[in-house]
Design an enzyme around this catalytic site. Sequence first.
Site, mmCIF file in Angstrom:
data_model
loop_
_atom_site.group_PDB
_atom_site.id
_atom_site.type_symbol
_atom_site.label_atom_id
_atom_site.label_comp_id
_atom_site.label_asym_id
_atom_site.label_seq_id
_atom_site.Cartn_x
_atom_site.Cartn_y
_atom_site.Cartn_z
ATOM 1 N N ARG A 17 56.574 36.416 39.739
ATOM 2 C CA ARG A 17 56.237 37.828 39.504
ATOM 3 C C ARG A 17 55.521 38.424 40.722
ATOM 4 N NH1 ARG A 17 52.408 41.633 39.777
ATOM 5 N NH2 ARG A 17 50.897 40.036 39.218
ATOM 6 N N HIS A 54 42.247 35.735 41.089
ATOM 7 C CA HIS A 54 43.545 36.075 41.688
ATOM 8 C C HIS A 54 43.263 36.637 43.082
ATOM 9 C CE1 HIS A 54 47.737 37.805 41.296
ATOM 10 N NE2 HIS A 54 47.250 38.627 42.205
ATOM 11 N N CYS A 112 51.671 43.969 46.585
ATOM 12 C CA CYS A 112 51.649 44.945 45.504
ATOM 13 C C CYS A 112 52.298 46.222 46.008
ATOM 14 C CB CYS A 112 50.219 45.218 45.051
ATOM 15 S SG CYS A 112 50.121 46.552 43.835
HETATM 16 ZN ZN ZN Z 1 48.357 40.143 43.057
#
Ligand code: ZN
Length: 312
Positions: A17, A210, A243
């Site tokens: 992902r 993260h 992102c």
């Molecule tokens: Zn990330």
Amino acid sequence: MSKLYTLPIEIVEVSPRDGLQNEKAQVSTADKIALIERAIGAGARRIEVTSFVNPRAVPQMADADDVCAGLPMRDDVTYIGLVMNQRGADRALTTGRIDQLGAVCVSTDTFAMANQGQTSDGSVEAAKAIIETANAAGKSAQATIAASFGCPFEGEVAEDRVVEMARALVDAGPVEIALADTIGVGNPAHVASLVARVKDVIGDLPVRVHFHNTRGTGLANVWAAIGAGASTIDASIGGLGGCPFAPGAAGNVATEDVVYMLERAGIATGLNLDTLIQSNAWLSGVMDKELPAMVARSGGFPVPEKREKEVA
Ligand code: ZN
């Protein structure tokens, strides 16, 4: 070595992902499933497999339903689907293959607006609703606070704000609270401080972290987070990641680099470094480029017998 460092650490594999979502080249569904199979083969037992978002915003994730249909049938693996709203939550649950929803809220209004079209407070409410939806469906959910260590638009993010968000999320019943350095601006002192403060207000819930390695602080931040009591680390094979809504965001900390560091430090991860290094080579072929991870280039710790053969 303090007692804390003898605890096993769980690594959540996020390459299917977060690793892929910012890649321009469309990766086939078959290759995504192969990546997930490789992660399982290396020992991963919790994997962020896809996200259920608007395919126009994130084209790489347009095949979320197909990826789910192809997931290996494994009772011992938790498959996570990232969702941003109720619609995404419903889609994820409808697949019947997602075990855990990943809900995301954002620490600042500007970033929340860019990422999800809502305020920061609105994103907390949306995340809580997603968690409640998952629990009502007999599944679980995790909550991530994006831009916990800095915002691409507003800069500094107050620790108090993140702590307040973590406290608000707990009421909805997530399995953990994650602090995400979405744009890779964190430093180990900030990480240690915020992880400890969040741990203080979320009771028995674990802290997951993260990190993106945008400014080279990723591994240092992992180490600092574990020292402060984080028990789960997100990582991505090869260090892929980024992102679409965070300018300049680079890859996640690489799974093989994190595993090398932790296992050499005596911290069990349940993952096999050699298998990860092989997966890096495979993924590098799929992406047709060298990946940011370091250990795959150098190999693991020298093994004397191997070295003799190399010299001969
Ligand atoms: Zn990330």
